[in-house]
Design a protein around this motif. Sequence first.
Motif, short mmCIF file in Angstrom:
data_model
loop_
_atom_site.label_atom_id
_atom_site.label_comp_id
_atom_site.label_asym_id
_atom_site.label_seq_id
_atom_site.Cartn_x
_atom_site.Cartn_y
_atom_site.Cartn_z
N LEU A 275 0.83 -1.21 0.00
CA LEU A 275 0.00 0.00 0.00
C LEU A 275 0.86 1.26 0.00
O LEU A 275 0.53 2.23 -0.66
N ALA A 276 1.96 1.23 0.72
CA ALA A 276 2.83 2.41 0.78
C ALA A 276 3.60 2.59 -0.52
O ALA A 276 3.90 3.71 -0.92
N GLY A 277 3.91 1.50 -1.20
CA GLY A 277 4.72 1.59 -2.41
C GLY A 277 3.96 1.97 -3.66
O GLY A 277 4.53 2.49 -4.60
N PHE A 278 2.68 1.71 -3.71
CA PHE A 278 1.89 1.96 -4.92
C PHE A 278 0.64 2.77 -4.59
O PHE A 278 -0.48 2.28 -4.72
N PRO A 279 0.80 4.03 -4.19
CA PRO A 279 -0.38 4.80 -3.81
C PRO A 279 -1.34 5.06 -4.95
O PRO A 279 -2.53 5.17 -4.73
N GLY A 280 -0.86 5.16 -6.19
CA GLY A 280 -1.75 5.43 -7.31
C GLY A 280 -2.45 4.19 -7.81
O GLY A 280 -3.50 4.26 -8.43
N GLN B 221 2.35 10.28 0.59
CA GLN B 221 1.39 11.15 -0.09
C GLN B 221 1.68 12.62 0.21
O GLN B 221 1.61 13.47 -0.68
N SER B 222 2.01 12.91 1.45
CA SER B 222 2.34 14.28 1.83
C SER B 222 3.59 14.76 1.12
O SER B 222 3.64 15.91 0.64
N ASP B 223 4.60 13.90 1.04
CA ASP B 223 5.84 14.27 0.35
C ASP B 223 5.59 14.54 -1.13
O ASP B 223 6.15 15.48 -1.70
N LEU B 224 4.74 13.73 -1.76
CA LEU B 224 4.41 13.95 -3.17
C LEU B 224 3.67 15.27 -3.37
O LEU B 224 3.95 16.01 -4.31
#
Length: 83
Positions: A13-18, A49-52
């Motif tokens: 889940l953390a590696g593929f947010p999209g 997500q925040s970093d992106l």
Amino acid sequence: MKHWTASVVAIVLAGFPGVVIAQVNCEAIPRGPARTDCYLGLSQFYREQSDLAAARARAQSDAAWYRAITGTDPPKHKPHRRR
């Protein structure tokens, strides 16, 4: 095995947010290491997500400054191709 499976799910889940859009309910997992891993995975996911979002905002701000100074849009970056 449950501890390992929860860790793998959190990492995916953390590696593929999209790619993965899922509602994870850590409360449904019994108390213990698996539940802790679930919360740690969610924390990492939301931090990514925040970093992106911050990187996108920074790029937009840089582009706005470039336009304000030069009066033109910033140059587009061309991807490097290997031969």
